[in-house]
Design a protein around this motif. Sequence first.
Motif, mmCIF file in Angstrom:
data_model
loop_
_atom_site.group_PDB
_atom_site.id
_atom_site.type_symbol
_atom_site.label_atom_id
_atom_site.label_comp_id
_atom_site.label_asym_id
_atom_site.label_seq_id
_atom_site.Cartn_x
_atom_site.Cartn_y
_atom_site.Cartn_z
ATOM 1 N N ALA A 1 4.654 -4.316 2.117
ATOM 2 C CA ALA A 1 4.354 -4.989 0.848
ATOM 3 C C ALA A 1 4.690 -4.096 0.251
ATOM 4 O O ALA A 1 4.162 -2.395 0.564
ATOM 5 C CB ALA A 1 3.281 -5.203 0.829
ATOM 6 N N MET A 2 5.218 -3.749 -0.884
ATOM 7 C CA MET A 2 4.995 -3.132 -2.192
ATOM 8 C C MET A 2 3.611 -3.114 -3.292
ATOM 9 O O MET A 2 4.447 -4.638 -3.204
ATOM 10 C CB MET A 2 6.055 -2.718 -2.702
ATOM 11 N N ASP B 144 5.291 4.013 -7.837
ATOM 12 C CA ASP B 144 5.419 5.171 -8.551
ATOM 13 C C ASP B 144 5.915 5.146 -9.809
ATOM 14 O O ASP B 144 5.984 5.710 -10.404
ATOM 15 C CB ASP B 144 5.850 6.099 -8.061
ATOM 16 N N GLU B 145 7.075 4.004 -10.248
ATOM 17 C CA GLU B 145 6.942 3.342 -11.737
ATOM 18 C C GLU B 145 6.886 2.052 -12.022
ATOM 19 O O GLU B 145 6.890 1.017 -10.924
ATOM 20 C CB GLU B 145 8.462 3.981 -11.438
ATOM 21 N N PRO B 146 6.239 1.732 -13.300
ATOM 22 C CA PRO B 146 6.681 0.384 -13.695
ATOM 23 C C PRO B 146 7.629 -0.616 -13.199
ATOM 24 O O PRO B 146 8.897 -0.207 -13.387
ATOM 25 C CB PRO B 146 5.823 0.570 -15.030
ATOM 26 N N HIS C 228 0.298 4.419 1.333
ATOM 27 C CA HIS C 228 1.361 5.507 1.325
ATOM 28 C C HIS C 228 1.257 4.985 -0.438
ATOM 29 O O HIS C 228 1.310 4.327 -1.198
ATOM 30 C CB HIS C 228 2.217 4.911 1.496
ATOM 31 N N TRP C 229 1.756 6.374 -0.941
ATOM 32 C CA TRP C 229 2.128 6.484 -1.920
ATOM 33 C C TRP C 229 3.696 6.420 -1.827
ATOM 34 O O TRP C 229 4.128 7.955 -1.230
ATOM 35 C CB TRP C 229 1.371 7.820 -2.990
ATOM 36 N N MET C 230 3.890 5.974 -2.799
ATOM 37 C CA MET C 230 5.671 6.773 -2.789
ATOM 38 C C MET C 230 6.175 8.328 -3.681
ATOM 39 O O MET C 230 4.948 9.161 -4.723
ATOM 40 C CB MET C 230 6.679 5.639 -4.162
#
Length: 559
Positions: free
Chosen positions: A468-469, A517-519, A557-559
């Motif tokens: 999932a993102m 990491d971005e909208p 995890h973070w992008m």
Amino acid sequence: MAQKKLMLDYLYDHEAKLADHVYMTQPIGGGQVIDYTWGQTMDQARRMAAHLQSRGFEPGSRIAILSKNCAHFFMAEIAIWMAGYTTVAIFPTETSETVNFVLDHSGASLLFVGKLDTWDQQESGVPAGLPRIAFPLAPKTKIEGWDAIIERTPPLKGHPKRQPDDLAMFIYTSGSTGQPKGVMHSFGRISESCEGICKDIESRIGANVEIRALSYLPLAHVFERAWVEGMSMVSGKAHIFFAETLDTFVKDLNRARPTVFISVPRLWLKFQHGVFAKMPPKKLDRLLSIPILGRIVGRKVLKGLGLDEARLAGSGSAPIPAELISWYRRLGLNLIEGYAMTEDFAYSHNSTDQINAPGCVGVPLPGVQVRISEEGEILIKSPGQMVGYYKRPDLTAESITEDGFFRTGDRGERRADGLLKITGRVKELFKTSKGKYVAPAPIENMLNAHPMVELSLVSGVGQPSAYAMVLLNEELRPKAKEVAVRTQVEQELSQLLKSVNQKVADYESLKMIVIADEPWTIENGFLTPTMKIRRARIESAVEAKLPEWYAKKGAVHWM
């Protein structure tokens, strides 16, 4: 047999009987508004209709509108219909390429340019020789203005008629799965649908309660076009308010104090996150649990949102988490979920006071037939069913069964009481490397119910397991670089992952949650103009990172 009333017949009735009734309230900046009565609305529409006819377009010609919601959108549509033409509305956030595609594909003869934020970029998509007219709220331009034309043009006389089979409008789908399709709708079918919508609303709020609504969802989309504009044109007694800007939205909402309010899941989530920014969820939950005080607190929260007078609130266009519906109902808002499509002119299913359940999208509206195919696909036959896809008879034939049901592309289940539950999209099902199919929508609903999550996407085509993102909510994103906040986010989402995996089948379990990491916005192409995720666009953007993510250990995890 007398011909059934069509949309123009209703408009002529309102012109005669409700001439002094305020129909629309339009903000013009600086806190100022202009009210338009039915008499004024129809006078301007008649004058513009006469001008359009003077240009000599063939009957049935397509006239396009590129504008955010405003009173002159309504007036222009009425003028187009009276003049004998067909409306083509374009989403006001579309790129110049899409603007060009719609104008070219539809064969538009003229373009109304209205209230827009990015006209400088969009203008290049308009063919150089295409005639244009600017609404009063349009960006500064050398295009001839609406008011100048109205001032010099006498009104069209009489009651010009349209036939039930005449095409009233093309609605271009927002293109979440590819190039937009032009859905053709006739006067007979949109009129019958909007009659049904009026009856449905009046049966819920009471025939004597004034219908006040704020028009802010894109009018180029069928949801707003049918349930706000079309409904108001049939009702006559509805008062439509418009939003000025995103920054003034709360003021606009409080000006309208709507008795009927419709929105889309992402905005319902944003409203909730705004409440949570002022009061922690646990504290609010505790207060709502206290008898008497809970009702007072709920009322205060709704007043802050401008929804304390809403007798009916609806969500549509995309699935909404069942927990979110339950949360609004605890506040005292009668939030219901409906289900419909561009192809049935937003006339399909709605929940009732007697038959409803969070997670279900309602029962068929009067005149609607529904069945589930052997493959689990929802098939609909609606009074608002499209005439077909413009220039695509092949696609029209593929979409309609031999006995006239539309293939929705949605998977669903029906309960014994008729309630319909959407279980995913037929084409969104994906297969992991283990050979098992995963339906992303139900899992995304569970993720979206978490207060930290604004939107989510579940994918994993050809991977050992799904992932999932998630896009963190708007208030949380700026703080996500702080170590303490990141730690809390990771802990919360790790627990969310565990909770979700306990509720799904083994082959549907998620390996990880990745934080975007971005909208995801309309502007960067990750959302459609109606704020649905563009699944293929997002998947393509992160495809190269998948091997790295799957090789990592850990739940978040973070992008």
